[in-house]
Write an enzyme that holds these catalytic residues in place. Structure first.
Site, PDB file in Angstrom:
ATOM      1  N   THR A 186       0.820  -1.215   0.000  1.00 59.65           N
ATOM      2  CA  THR A 186       0.000   0.000   0.000  1.00 59.65           C
ATOM      3  C   THR A 186       0.854   1.265   0.000  1.00 59.65           C
ATOM      4  O   THR A 186       1.847   1.364   0.719  1.00 59.65           O
ATOM      5  CB  THR A 186      -0.924   0.009   1.237  1.00 59.65           C
ATOM      6  OG1 THR A 186      -1.771  -1.132   1.177  1.00 59.65           O
ATOM      7  CG2 THR A 186      -1.765   1.258   1.284  1.00 59.65           C
ATOM      8  N   SER A 192      -6.087  -0.047  -3.023  1.00 59.03           N
ATOM      9  CA  SER A 192      -6.718  -1.137  -3.765  1.00 59.03           C
ATOM     10  C   SER A 192      -6.224  -1.237  -5.204  1.00 59.03           C
ATOM     11  O   SER A 192      -6.151  -2.324  -5.764  1.00 59.03           O
ATOM     12  CB  SER A 192      -8.246  -0.957  -3.745  1.00 59.03           C
ATOM     13  OG  SER A 192      -8.741  -1.057  -2.433  1.00 59.03           O
ATOM     14  N   GLY A 225       2.560  -2.849   8.276  1.00 55.96           N
ATOM     15  CA  GLY A 225       2.688  -3.529   9.560  1.00 55.96           C
ATOM     16  C   GLY A 225       4.080  -4.078   9.773  1.00 55.96           C
ATOM     17  O   GLY A 225       4.716  -4.584   8.846  1.00 55.96           O
ATOM     18  N   ARG A 365     -29.655 -10.398  32.534  1.00 58.62           N
ATOM     19  CA  ARG A 365     -30.272  -9.119  32.906  1.00 58.62           C
ATOM     20  C   ARG A 365     -31.788  -9.225  32.927  1.00 58.62           C
ATOM     21  O   ARG A 365     -32.403  -9.693  31.969  1.00 58.62           O
ATOM     22  CB  ARG A 365     -29.850  -8.056  31.897  1.00 58.62           C
ATOM     23  CG  ARG A 365     -30.501  -6.702  32.086  1.00 58.62           C
ATOM     24  CD  ARG A 365     -29.900  -5.954  33.259  1.00 58.62           C
ATOM     25  NE  ARG A 365     -30.388  -4.585  33.312  1.00 58.62           N
ATOM     26  CZ  ARG A 365     -29.894  -3.654  34.106  1.00 58.62           C
ATOM     27  NH1 ARG A 365     -28.888  -3.959  34.915  1.00 58.62           N
ATOM     28  NH2 ARG A 365     -30.380  -2.426  34.099  1.00 58.62           N
ATOM     29  N   GLU A 475      -6.485  -5.791   3.079  1.00 58.05           N
ATOM     30  CA  GLU A 475      -6.592  -6.976   2.200  1.00 58.05           C
ATOM     31  C   GLU A 475      -7.677  -6.777   1.134  1.00 58.05           C
ATOM     32  O   GLU A 475      -8.279  -7.738   0.661  1.00 58.05           O
ATOM     33  CB  GLU A 475      -6.859  -8.253   3.003  1.00 58.05           C
ATOM     34  CG  GLU A 475      -5.689  -8.679   3.864  1.00 58.05           C
ATOM     35  CD  GLU A 475      -4.473  -9.089   3.059  1.00 58.05           C
ATOM     36  OE1 GLU A 475      -4.650  -9.611   1.956  1.00 58.05           O
ATOM     37  OE2 GLU A 475      -3.353  -8.874   3.533  1.00 58.05           O
ATOM     38  N   ASP A 477     -10.360  -3.261  -0.004  1.00 55.85           N
ATOM     39  CA  ASP A 477     -11.541  -2.548   0.481  1.00 55.85           C
ATOM     40  C   ASP A 477     -12.804  -3.311   0.087  1.00 55.85           C
ATOM     41  O   ASP A 477     -12.909  -3.833  -1.026  1.00 55.85           O
ATOM     42  CB  ASP A 477     -11.567  -1.144  -0.131  1.00 55.85           C
ATOM     43  CG  ASP A 477     -12.793  -0.368   0.274  1.00 55.85           C
ATOM     44  OD1 ASP A 477     -12.785   0.240   1.348  1.00 55.85           O
ATOM     45  OD2 ASP A 477     -13.782  -0.410  -0.490  1.00 55.85           O
TER      46      ASP A 477
END
Length: 692
Positions: A186, A192, A225, A365, A475, A477
């Protein structure tokens, strides 16, 4: 057509089929309007129905065994390891830099101390790898993403785009974490649209090297990353430029991948010509060190080209088994679908945890109730069932669909079958987009279903929502991926009329187009009996009819608009229609796999529970899009009303076994971690957390 589920009445099969046909024909000829009945009778019938519904018993252990499959042991091993290592558990409040260091220690400890080697599973047993990834994500989603970067992306690029020399050199170091790496695809201006990447790798024949350059700010590698802190290598995607003797000077051979060292092994200092900056604090996943990379005339050996699909010789000649840039690009991206498979599979894991927290709390609850009587649990309210039970049904549906995707992916990696490659590419794109989009919306619904206590950070909805949100973007859009699915369907639609070969994905549409579009008003349009509506054939027919109609109508629209707007303009004019087509197709695939999984379940009580959940998934989806079916008279008004009533009733019935259904996920308290979701003494855990 006979229902694939066993006949509970035990009557003779042929007689049963005959009786059903006569009943359905009579319903068509004489609509089955409700008979008048007094209030007392109606009330008694309701009580009988409720009593009947309560008799469904679920063998949770058997259902859990069926769900978790053969990789249960490795997942338990991962979860037990982290449960026994408090020093490796992510605290609720942690600073970004501390979270990154913890995440790295977690991954190294998993590999070196626990002895779990995910990279070997990538090669030998991809399904086992994804099972490990799911378990790791249950510990910390950041840890799962960091593991995915190291093994699916950086490691996967070596395995899938490199050749033997690269595997021999890098495999062991990647496997044992000596070679932490990045996946630098990227860019700031391009995500993309990978073919539009601007980073260049120019071959220098004098030194037998490639020169990696970032020509402008838009080409800076972004969101990478492992880059900001830990990475020592990067797989860099760049346009391969070869010098020529003509006026152009260079020839663009398209996007290729290159191994670029980015830090010194001894000092960990950034190498000359490489500039690395931290992308900073993010909405979520702050255990992952995302960075930005700029390259200034960085030289790498020619051997660092990952040359499976294209190579450059010492004298600068380019060779490839694939004849064009587009084919090489498609082959390159086709080998990288594992990331999408992992995200779809992991997204279901996040949805399971959110469902467990919301449903356990809703069973605990209590709020309001009949006058002078005890309060009732909030899951007894129809509105709450409407929020959570279809979501639980979808969670089961996605579980089986993504498990099928993993199996197909593993088979593809083993056989390299060309048809299977195309099918997995389309299916992974569609499921990743559909499942992650659904999960993102469901996380907010689960938070709201738990009221104010869902807003407490300790009950996890905030961190789950923030960590998962990016699943919709990386991975691929989701909007782009759904367009890929639509494009694949249109390509095969065209082949249908040219006598071409149809792929696995397309086969069901061929039957649907031939059977239903020629008969737009089916004889079943008015049938409203529960037996008919819960017949998987009716459900699949409805899903597939909708997809076929959407496909045919968008093809007509595209042909019409392309005459005046051109192909790009026509596509953009029909874009929402195309996205709806893709989602409809994926829903059809999901339902088909769910029905098949119900049939294959060996335990009778589990099969009955799954049938109930499957019917709710199918009818709720049909009801959500009832306008489409009504507009073409595929469903008459009386049938639409019956579908709505039955879906609400099935929600009630699923509510009665909701605890067993979420317990069957077999996710222990130390993994869900939310105090309001503890299997016992939840309020006690919650109050202790704040100091009581």
């Amino acid at each position: 057509m006979q229902s694939p589920y066993p006949d509970p009445t035990g009557e003779d099969e042929s007689q049963s089929i005959t009786n059903r046909r006569i009943q359905r024909l009579s319903l068509h000829l004489t609509p089955n309007y409700p008979q008048p009945q007094n209030d007392a009778t109606h009330h008694q019938l309701q009580l009988l129905e409720c009593a009947k519904a309560a008799t469904l018993k679920v063998d949770t252990d058997s259902l859990s065994i069926y769900l978790r499959g053969k990789h249960k042991d490795i997942q338990d091993r991962v979860l037990d390891y982290f449960n026994n290592r408090p020093d490796l558990q992510t605290p609720l409040e942690i600073l970004k830099d501390d979270h990154r260091e913890l995440c790295m220690r977690q991954l190294v400890a998993l590999v070196r101390d626990a002895g779990i080697r995910p990279f070997r599973c990538v090669v030998e047993d991809p399904a086992k790898y994804f099972a490990i990834l799911e378990a790791v994500g249950s510990v910390d989603v950041s840890l799962a993403i960091k593991m995915g970067v190291q093994y699916s992306l950086w490691g996967g690029s070596i395995l899938n785009l490199g050749t033997k020399k690269h595997k021999d050199k890098y495999f062991d170091g990647i496997d044992n974490m000596d070679y932490p790496g990045c996946f630098a695809m990227t860019e700031l201006h391009h995500g993309s649209n990978v073919q539009g990447l601007q980073t260049v790798a120019t071959f220098d024949p004098l030194t037998d090297e490639f020169i990696i350059d970032t020509p402008n700010d838009g080409a800076i590698k972004w969101w990478i990353g492992n880059a900001a802190v830990h990475g020592k290598f990067a797989t860099v995607f760049a346009k391969l430029m070869l010098p020529t003797h003509d006026t152009k000077g260079v020839s663009d051979m398209g996007v290729h991948a290159f191994i670029v060292p980015i830090r010194d092994f001894e000092t960990h200092q950034t190498l000359p010509g490489i500039e690395i900056h931290d992308c900073g604090h993010k909405v979520g996943l702050n255990g992952v060190d995302n960075g930005a990379l700029r390259f200034r005339s960085v030289r790498i050996p020619r051997d660092n080209l990952l040359n499976r699909f294209g190579d450059v010789s010492r004298d600068g000649k380019y060779t490839s088994s694939l004849p064009s840039i587009n084919k090489r690009f498609a082959a390159t991206l086709g080998e990288l679908v594992g990331g999408r498979v992992g995200l779809a599979y992991s997204s279901v894991s996040v949805l399971k945890i959110a469902a467990i927290i919301a449903i356990r709390y809703s069973l605990l609850r209590q709020q309001f109730g009949p006058p002078k009587q005890p309060e009732v649990t909030i899951l007894d309210y129809q509105s709450h069932q409407h929020k959570l039970m279809p979501m639980l049904a979808s969670t089961y549906a996605f579980h089986f669909a993504t498990l099928h995707l993993v199996e197909k992916y593993a088979e593809m990696k083993k056989t390299h079958d060309e048809q299977l490659v195309g099918d997995v590419h389309s299916l992974s794109a569609g499921l990743k987009a559909y499942v992650t989009g659904y999960t993102a919306k469901s996380l907010s619904i689960c938070r709201e279903a738990c009221g104010g206590h869902g807003y407490a950070a300790v009950n996890r909805f905030g961190s789950l929502r923030n960590d998962h949100d990016i699943f919709q973007t990386f991975e691929g859009d989701n909007t782009v991926l759904l367009q890929q699915v639509a494009g694949d369907l249109l390509k095969q639609y065209k082949e249908k009329f040219q006598g071409g070969t149809l792929t696995v994905t397309w086969n069901y549409l061929r039957e649907s187009m031939n059977s239903y579009l020629s008969q737009p008003n089916p004889v079943t349009a008015r049938w409203e009996s529960e037996e008919h509506l819960r017949d998987p054939k009716f459900q699949l027919d409805a899903f597939r009819y909708r997809t076929s109609r959407l496909l045919q109508s968008v093809a007509v629209r595209l042909r019409k608009h392309s005459k005046t707007l051109g192909s790009f303009g026509a596509w953009n004019r029909c874009l929402n229609h195309l996205l709806t087509l893709a989602e409809s197709h994926i829903e059809s695939v999901i339902l088909a796999k769910f029905i098949e999984s119900v049939q294959n379940c060996p335990d009778a009580s589990s099969r009955a529970a799954l049938k109930l959940v499957c019917d709710l998934y199918a009818l709720e989806r049909i009801w959500k899009d009832i306008g489409t079916y009504r507009n073409v008279d595929y469903v008459a008004p009386n049938k639409a009303k019956a579908i709505h009533k039955l879906s609400e009733y099935l929600s009630f019935r699923v509510r009665n076994i909701a605890r067993e259904l979420i317990d069957a996920f077999d996710i222990p308290d130390h993994v869900t971690r939310a105090p309001i979701a503890m299997q016992s003494d939840a309020y006690s855990h919650y109050t202790q957390y704040v100091g009581f």
